[in-house]
Design an enzyme around this catalytic site. Structure first.
Site, PDB file in Angstrom:
ATOM      1  N   ASP A  15       0.852  -1.188   0.000  1.00 52.87           N
ATOM      2  CA  ASP A  15       0.000   0.000   0.000  1.00 52.87           C
ATOM      3  C   ASP A  15       0.894   1.246   0.000  1.00 52.87           C
ATOM      4  O   ASP A  15       2.130   1.155  -0.087  1.00 52.87           O
ATOM      5  CB  ASP A  15      -1.049  -0.042   1.128  1.00 52.87           C
ATOM      6  CG  ASP A  15      -0.472   0.223   2.516  1.00 52.87           C
ATOM      7  OD1 ASP A  15       0.754   0.463   2.635  1.00 52.87           O
ATOM      8  OD2 ASP A  15      -1.255   0.197   3.483  1.00 52.87           O
ATOM      9  N   HIS A  16       0.255   2.413   0.106  1.00 59.09           N
ATOM     10  CA  HIS A  16       0.972   3.693   0.019  1.00 59.09           C
ATOM     11  C   HIS A  16       2.066   3.838   1.076  1.00 59.09           C
ATOM     12  O   HIS A  16       3.094   4.445   0.832  1.00 59.09           O
ATOM     13  CB  HIS A  16      -0.037   4.843   0.153  1.00 59.09           C
ATOM     14  CG  HIS A  16      -0.925   4.684   1.363  1.00 59.09           C
ATOM     15  ND1 HIS A  16      -1.966   3.778   1.363  1.00 59.09           N
ATOM     16  CD2 HIS A  16      -0.902   5.250   2.591  1.00 59.09           C
ATOM     17  CE1 HIS A  16      -2.574   3.824   2.557  1.00 59.09           C
ATOM     18  NE2 HIS A  16      -1.931   4.702   3.316  1.00 59.09           N
TER      19      HIS A  16
ATOM     20  N   CYS B 236       2.720  -3.486   4.025  1.00 57.11           N
ATOM     21  CA  CYS B 236       1.861  -2.333   4.335  1.00 57.11           C
ATOM     22  C   CYS B 236       2.499  -1.643   5.544  1.00 57.11           C
ATOM     23  O   CYS B 236       3.691  -1.824   5.798  1.00 57.11           O
ATOM     24  CB  CYS B 236       0.403  -2.756   4.533  1.00 57.11           C
ATOM     25  SG  CYS B 236       0.092  -3.835   5.950  1.00 57.11           S
ATOM     26  N   GLY B 237       1.727  -0.865   6.301  1.00 50.83           N
ATOM     27  CA  GLY B 237       2.309  -0.147   7.437  1.00 50.83           C
ATOM     28  C   GLY B 237       2.845  -1.111   8.486  1.00 50.83           C
ATOM     29  O   GLY B 237       3.977  -1.001   8.945  1.00 50.83           O
ATOM     30  N   THR B 238       2.001  -2.059   8.877  1.00 53.31           N
ATOM     31  CA  THR B 238       2.392  -3.044   9.894  1.00 53.31           C
ATOM     32  C   THR B 238       2.743  -4.397   9.296  1.00 53.31           C
ATOM     33  O   THR B 238       3.325  -5.234   9.994  1.00 53.31           O
ATOM     34  CB  THR B 238       1.218  -3.287  10.861  1.00 53.31           C
ATOM     35  OG1 THR B 238       0.092  -3.734  10.082  1.00 53.31           O
ATOM     36  CG2 THR B 238       0.837  -2.024  11.620  1.00 53.31           C
TER      37      THR B 238
ATOM     38  N   VAL C 143       0.461  -6.438   8.820  1.00 58.07           N
ATOM     39  CA  VAL C 143      -0.631  -7.290   9.324  1.00 58.07           C
ATOM     40  C   VAL C 143      -1.824  -7.295   8.370  1.00 58.07           C
ATOM     41  O   VAL C 143      -2.293  -8.353   7.942  1.00 58.07           O
ATOM     42  CB  VAL C 143      -1.075  -6.831  10.736  1.00 58.07           C
ATOM     43  CG1 VAL C 143      -2.301  -7.605  11.187  1.00 58.07           C
ATOM     44  CG2 VAL C 143       0.057  -7.002  11.726  1.00 58.07           C
ATOM     45  N   GLY C 144      -2.294  -6.106   8.014  1.00 60.39           N
ATOM     46  CA  GLY C 144      -3.499  -6.031   7.168  1.00 60.39           C
ATOM     47  C   GLY C 144      -3.308  -6.743   5.840  1.00 60.39           C
ATOM     48  O   GLY C 144      -4.167  -7.543   5.412  1.00 60.39           O
TER      49      GLY C 144
ATOM     50  N   HIS D 282       9.533 -24.796   7.674  1.00 55.01           N
ATOM     51  CA  HIS D 282       8.529 -25.632   8.334  1.00 55.01           C
ATOM     52  C   HIS D 282       7.113 -25.416   7.813  1.00 55.01           C
ATOM     53  O   HIS D 282       6.290 -26.324   7.901  1.00 55.01           O
ATOM     54  CB  HIS D 282       8.533 -25.358   9.849  1.00 55.01           C
ATOM     55  CG  HIS D 282       9.721 -25.950  10.549  1.00 55.01           C
ATOM     56  ND1 HIS D 282       9.879 -25.910  11.917  1.00 55.01           N
ATOM     57  CD2 HIS D 282      10.816 -26.612  10.055  1.00 55.01           C
ATOM     58  CE1 HIS D 282      11.017 -26.526  12.248  1.00 55.01           C
ATOM     59  NE2 HIS D 282      11.613 -26.938  11.134  1.00 55.01           N
ATOM     60  N   ASN D 283       6.803 -24.191   7.362  1.00 55.97           N
ATOM     61  CA  ASN D 283       5.397 -23.873   7.035  1.00 55.97           C
ATOM     62  C   ASN D 283       5.135 -23.729   5.546  1.00 55.97           C
ATOM     63  O   ASN D 283       3.995 -23.469   5.159  1.00 55.97           O
ATOM     64  CB  ASN D 283       4.966 -22.576   7.748  1.00 55.97           C
ATOM     65  CG  ASN D 283       5.383 -22.527   9.195  1.00 55.97           C
ATOM     66  OD1 ASN D 283       6.103 -21.622   9.617  1.00 55.97           O
ATOM     67  ND2 ASN D 283       4.969 -23.491   9.966  1.00 55.97           N
TER      68      ASN D 283
ATOM     69  N   ARG E 268       6.381   0.497   8.529  1.00 59.84           N
ATOM     70  CA  ARG E 268       6.423   1.400   9.687  1.00 59.84           C
ATOM     71  C   ARG E 268       6.969   0.684  10.922  1.00 59.84           C
ATOM     72  O   ARG E 268       7.010   1.269  12.003  1.00 59.84           O
ATOM     73  CB  ARG E 268       5.016   1.939   9.972  1.00 59.84           C
ATOM     74  CG  ARG E 268       4.511   2.876   8.884  1.00 59.84           C
ATOM     75  CD  ARG E 268       3.053   3.243   9.106  1.00 59.84           C
ATOM     76  NE  ARG E 268       2.579   4.160   8.082  1.00 59.84           N
ATOM     77  CZ  ARG E 268       1.290   4.344   7.787  1.00 59.84           C
ATOM     78  NH1 ARG E 268       0.357   3.684   8.444  1.00 59.84           N
ATOM     79  NH2 ARG E 268       0.939   5.194   6.837  1.00 59.84           N
TER      80      ARG E 268
ATOM     81  N   ARG F 161       6.825 -34.804   8.929  1.00 65.08           N
ATOM     82  CA  ARG F 161       6.006 -34.109   9.934  1.00 65.08           C
ATOM     83  C   ARG F 161       5.611 -32.716   9.472  1.00 65.08           C
ATOM     84  O   ARG F 161       4.504 -32.251   9.740  1.00 65.08           O
ATOM     85  CB  ARG F 161       6.692 -34.095  11.295  1.00 65.08           C
ATOM     86  CG  ARG F 161       7.936 -33.233  11.403  1.00 65.08           C
ATOM     87  CD  ARG F 161       8.610 -33.457  12.746  1.00 65.08           C
ATOM     88  NE  ARG F 161       9.717 -32.544  12.969  1.00 65.08           N
ATOM     89  CZ  ARG F 161      10.915 -32.644  12.374  1.00 65.08           C
ATOM     90  NH1 ARG F 161      11.138 -33.590  11.478  1.00 65.08           N
ATOM     91  NH2 ARG F 161      11.867 -31.775  12.657  1.00 65.08           N
ATOM     92  N   HIS F 162       6.501 -32.062   8.722  1.00 63.18           N
ATOM     93  CA  HIS F 162       6.172 -30.717   8.226  1.00 63.18           C
ATOM     94  C   HIS F 162       5.140 -30.805   7.111  1.00 63.18           C
ATOM     95  O   HIS F 162       4.229 -29.972   7.019  1.00 63.18           O
ATOM     96  CB  HIS F 162       7.435 -30.009   7.740  1.00 63.18           C
ATOM     97  CG  HIS F 162       8.448 -29.874   8.831  1.00 63.18           C
ATOM     98  ND1 HIS F 162       8.161 -29.260  10.032  1.00 63.18           N
ATOM     99  CD2 HIS F 162       9.724 -30.312   8.927  1.00 63.18           C
ATOM    100  CE1 HIS F 162       9.216 -29.321  10.822  1.00 63.18           C
ATOM    101  NE2 HIS F 162      10.180 -29.953  10.170  1.00 63.18           N
TER     102      HIS F 162
ATOM    103  N   ARG G 282       1.757 -31.395   8.749  1.00 62.30           N
ATOM    104  CA  ARG G 282       1.217 -30.211   9.431  1.00 62.30           C
ATOM    105  C   ARG G 282       0.698 -29.180   8.436  1.00 62.30           C
ATOM    106  O   ARG G 282      -0.336 -28.569   8.644  1.00 62.30           O
ATOM    107  CB  ARG G 282       2.290 -29.603  10.348  1.00 62.30           C
ATOM    108  CG  ARG G 282       2.564 -30.489  11.544  1.00 62.30           C
ATOM    109  CD  ARG G 282       3.865 -30.163  12.240  1.00 62.30           C
ATOM    110  NE  ARG G 282       4.172 -31.169  13.253  1.00 62.30           N
ATOM    111  CZ  ARG G 282       5.377 -31.317  13.819  1.00 62.30           C
ATOM    112  NH1 ARG G 282       6.372 -30.522  13.461  1.00 62.30           N
ATOM    113  NH2 ARG G 282       5.566 -32.245  14.725  1.00 62.30           N
TER     114      ARG G 282
END
Ligand code: RB5
Length: 155
Positions: A8-9, A65-67, A69-70, A98-99, A109, A137-138, A141
């Site tokens: 994002d911006h 993005c900023g965090t 997270v979004g 693993h994932n 930010r 196992r990975h 999962r």
């Protein structure tokens, strides 16, 4: 290897430093925007990148993005996406190992550009252990994670 970028911006400036960094290391970059500082909605860009990874238009994705997270939440709503929001290289490494994460996310930010480069180095230079001998196992999962997505797709 083809890497998709979405942001994002708030993350434009960081992306402009990271794309040449990866290009100088031989990666091909597909940029899904945004490329202006005008405020945009991060889900629109997370979905674009998620679709491109799902459709194998790119091998792996980077979403900022900023965090972080979004845009990671938005990417993870696309079927087949395992987007991981990281602020340090250790988690980035293990998100691949693993994932089998296919998109790495971070916050422009939250971390500086040098930490972002270290995160990218770990993420892009690490392979999923589930595809290697001894990685059952990975594999089990990650299959369980994807089964949750499958069970919830028609609700
Ligand atoms: C935009 O101001 C900000 O909300 C966005 O970049 C991100 O941090 C959301 O998770």
């Amino acid at each position: 290897m083809k890497i998709g970028f979405a942001n994002d911006h708030s993350a434009l400036e960081m992306k402009r430093e990271l794309i040449p960094y990866l290009q100088s290391r031989g990666y091909e970059i597909i940029n899904f925007g945004t490329d202006t500082t005008q405020a945009v909605d991060y889900p629109d860009y997370g979905e674009r990148l998620g679709n491109a990874v799902r459709d194998h238009e790119v091998d792996l994705g980077v979403a900022i993005c900023g965090t972080g997270v979004g845009i990671s939440l938005a990417c993870n709503k696309v079927r087949g996406i395992r987007a991981c929001c990281c602020s340090e290289p250790y988690s980035a490494r293990y998100s691949r190992l693993h994932n089998d994460a296919n998109i790495i996310c971070f916050g422009a930010r939250v971390i500086g550009v040098e930490t972002a480069k270290m995160i990218l180095d770990e993420f892009l230079n690490t392979s999923w252990q589930g595809a290697q001998e001894g990685g059952e196992r990975h594999r089990r999962r990650v299959e369980k994670i994807m089964a949750i997505e499958h069970r919830n797709s028609s609700r």
